[in-house]
Design a protein around this motif. Structure first.
Motif, PDB file in Angstrom:
ATOM      1  N   ALA A  40     -78.421  -2.451 -50.324  1.00 49.54           N
ATOM      2  CA  ALA A  40     -78.003  -1.619 -51.455  1.00 49.54           C
ATOM      3  C   ALA A  40     -79.023  -1.674 -52.586  1.00 49.54           C
ATOM      4  O   ALA A  40     -79.317  -0.646 -53.212  1.00 49.54           O
ATOM      5  CB  ALA A  40     -76.632  -2.047 -51.954  1.00 49.54           C
ATOM      6  N   ILE A  41     -79.580  -2.839 -52.830  1.00 54.28           N
ATOM      7  CA  ILE A  41     -80.593  -2.952 -53.889  1.00 54.28           C
ATOM      8  C   ILE A  41     -81.837  -2.163 -53.503  1.00 54.28           C
ATOM      9  O   ILE A  41     -82.344  -1.356 -54.290  1.00 54.28           O
ATOM     10  CB  ILE A  41     -80.918  -4.426 -54.181  1.00 54.28           C
ATOM     11  CG1 ILE A  41     -79.703  -5.099 -54.828  1.00 54.28           C
ATOM     12  CG2 ILE A  41     -82.157  -4.541 -55.080  1.00 54.28           C
ATOM     13  CD1 ILE A  41     -79.801  -6.598 -54.924  1.00 54.28           C
ATOM     14  N   ALA A  42     -82.340  -2.368 -52.294  1.00 54.86           N
ATOM     15  CA  ALA A  42     -83.532  -1.642 -51.848  1.00 54.86           C
ATOM     16  C   ALA A  42     -83.274  -0.139 -51.823  1.00 54.86           C
ATOM     17  O   ALA A  42     -84.110   0.662 -52.256  1.00 54.86           O
ATOM     18  CB  ALA A  42     -83.966  -2.134 -50.466  1.00 54.86           C
ATOM     19  N   GLY A  43     -82.106   0.258 -51.326  1.00 57.19           N
ATOM     20  CA  GLY A  43     -81.762   1.670 -51.268  1.00 57.19           C
ATOM     21  C   GLY A  43     -81.635   2.289 -52.649  1.00 57.19           C
ATOM     22  O   GLY A  43     -82.075   3.421 -52.877  1.00 57.19           O
ATOM     23  N   ALA A  44     -81.045   1.561 -53.585  1.00 54.09           N
ATOM     24  CA  ALA A  44     -80.887   2.079 -54.946  1.00 54.09           C
ATOM     25  C   ALA A  44     -82.234   2.261 -55.626  1.00 54.09           C
ATOM     26  O   ALA A  44     -82.457   3.255 -56.334  1.00 54.09           O
ATOM     27  CB  ALA A  44     -79.994   1.148 -55.763  1.00 54.09           C
TER      28      ALA A  44
END
Length: 130
Positions: free
Chosen positions: A101-105
């Motif tokens: 989620a962090i990388a995607g965000a």
């Protein structure tokens, strides 16, 4: 911009992942936490997830991150309840909920398309921890 939805059995986990992701991405990155049930209990609620997906969609797609099996099933049910055109722009990321989620965000905040957001999130599966 691709929207992000965080689905967890726990309200606290979903909100915590959202908080971490917003620290790394731009503050205007759309991230919706859909944790727990509507009564605040542990669990997942397809209607809550449906509302989160609809709120996160601004036309560029939605990447959904889920923690455990029944949350994944609830995402599938939520996709069945939304408009079919929107459902085509919604993808469940095959990635760890926190790192993915962090990388995607971050990727979404750079204006990348949904496919690139999902690819980046998937890559977080191989993050070295030592």
């Amino acid at each position: 911009m691709v929207g992000i939805v965080i689905v967890s059995h726990s309200v606290k986990i979903a909100e915590g992942v959202k908080e971490l992701a917003l620290q790394m991405a731009r503050k205007d990155q759309l991230i919706i936490a859909a944790g727990g049930t509507n009564t605040g209990d542990i669990g997942s609620d397809p209607m809550k997830i449906q509302a989160a997906i609809e709120a996160a969609d601004k036309g560029d797609g939605v990447a959904v991150f889920a923690d455990l099996g029944s949350a994944v099933m609830s995402v599938g049910l939520a996709k069945e309840m939304i408009d079919p055109q929107l459902a085509q722009r919604v993808c469940l990321a095959n990635a760890p909920i926190v790192e993915g989620a962090i990388a995607g965000a971050v990727e979404a905040a750079m204006g990348s398309p949904l496919e690139k957001v999902l690819e980046t999130a998937y890559g977080a599966r191989n993050m070295e921890k030592q």
